[in-house]
Design an enzyme around this catalytic site. Sequence first.
Site, PDB file in Angstrom:
ATOM      1  N   GLU A 258     -10.596  -3.216  15.307  1.00 49.16           N
ATOM      2  CA  GLU A 258      -9.397  -3.947  15.656  1.00 49.16           C
ATOM      3  C   GLU A 258      -9.139  -3.534  17.165  1.00 49.16           C
ATOM      4  OE1 GLU A 258      -6.074  -3.857  13.047  1.00 49.16           O
ATOM      5  OE2 GLU A 258      -6.803  -5.389  11.847  1.00 49.16           O
TER       6      GLU A 258
ATOM      7  N   ASP B 166       0.752  -1.320   0.341  1.00 48.36           N
ATOM      8  CA  ASP B 166       0.105  -0.025  -0.025  1.00 48.36           C
ATOM      9  C   ASP B 166       1.094   1.317   0.059  1.00 48.36           C
ATOM     10  OD1 ASP B 166      -1.507   2.234   0.578  1.00 48.36           O
ATOM     11  OD2 ASP B 166      -2.825   1.118   2.008  1.00 48.36           O
TER      12      ASP B 166
ATOM     13  N   HIS C  87      -5.381  -0.013   1.234  1.00 46.07           N
ATOM     14  CA  HIS C  87      -6.091  -1.289   1.504  1.00 46.07           C
ATOM     15  C   HIS C  87      -7.170  -0.982   2.530  1.00 46.07           C
ATOM     16  CE1 HIS C  87      -3.278  -0.910   4.989  1.00 46.07           C
ATOM     17  NE2 HIS C  87      -4.037  -1.825   5.335  1.00 46.07           N
TER      18      HIS C  87
ATOM     19  N   GLU D  92       1.694   1.628  13.089  1.00 43.13           N
ATOM     20  CA  GLU D  92       0.470   1.686  12.243  1.00 43.13           C
ATOM     21  C   GLU D  92      -0.742   0.808  12.853  1.00 43.13           C
ATOM     22  OE1 GLU D  92      -2.192   0.649  10.368  1.00 43.13           O
ATOM     23  OE2 GLU D  92      -0.820  -0.492   8.976  1.00 43.13           O
TER      24      GLU D  92
END
Length: 439
Positions: A234, A133, A378, A225
């Site tokens: 998440e 990405d 992505h 990240e």
Amino acid sequence: ASLGGHARFATRATIAAPSRRRHASAWLAHPIRRPTSRSSRVARPGPNPRGLCVSRLAAAASDDRAPAAAQDDGPDVVFEFDDFDDDETWDVIESFDEDELYELNASRSDADADDTYFDSYSHLGIHREMIGDAARTGAYLDAIEAHRPQIEGKVVLDVGCGTGILSMFAARCGARKVYAVDASGITRHTRRLVKENGFDGIIEVIKGKMEDVDIPEKVDVIVSEWMGYALLFESMLPSVVDARDRFLAPGGLVLPNEAAVKVALMSDDDRWHGAVTFWEDVYGLDFSSLIPRAKRDWHADPPVQTVPADKLASDPVDAVEPIDCASVPLDALYEPIAGDVRMVARRTCDVHGLALWFDVDFYGKVKLSTGPDAASTHWYQTVLMFDEPAAMAEGDALCGTIELEPGSNPGERRTLNVYFNYDVVKGGKEEDGLVEPDD
């Protein structure tokens, strides 16, 4: 419902998947009822118990002894055992109450979910997608190089390091020491890559969950990240903030330092027809009874796809207050985050839903956007479809409250619930009496 000059609606979606890089499957989450069965701690007479075994026994509440055969409808029990035979009996020595049993099961569910989550990052395919990405990886490279003066000769912590690429960017910028932490099995490759690229004297790879890891010194920069679909899916930001609170030196940097969830109206006739009116005529057959199911599915399974910029029917606004990663309290990340929004239609159209994405900022030096107007990433965009299109004229406003709620049920703490209650307000009218998400 038509309310004066308003049309009032509500929608809800839950985003859930093992990791953000896979298809985002989800469901309408209903509260889990706590178990009502009783439980007991029982032990086989004999020395040197070796462990615990959880099962269910069909045993009368008044019995002092219970058979070892397990049944699905009996009370929950915990065995302490060394070795045993199927025909042996057990003495009850201690009972669990409902809360104790619930917490035991909840902790196991969360641990199992974490194992699944971290295992999904053990495979190279996910890391190939992330590294490939260009918008994502290029932004981090630019941000790290833009902060070379704060990194050179300093200590850096990379939370969720993956293959270690961000750690290597930091080492290449002159970091004295880099701690690269990851709980997945990818670390077996990370150590080799670090050595092969000549950074083994600088980068120390640590396998473990960040909350369980101890760093022997304060760090000057934390890089991670951590972002997921709609930013908070998440639930990895708490790991970064935990590391910040324990290890970041006063005046240290958190990269990125600010994150914002963006939302805009979406008008997409093709998407609506493909999901809904498609069923009205299927090769001359009427499948329209499937339409309610299709609508439930898109709440349960919000599409994570590219939304073309020309499908946006309003300018984007902040869905909630931007998050200051350098100061947000850890406890706040486990609570729902709500924001009031007002999105004005920039053309007359049917609005079919919302598009969600996020932007992150690196102290004003570099910005990464995952919006429809930016380079594709992505993360794509997250689509929240309405049950029915909202007819809006240019200048009409869609006003409401968005709430982002981390999953709270056992085993679902990395999921994200999104609630949206809104009014369609005709141009020139003031919005009032908006419905709160809890209503």
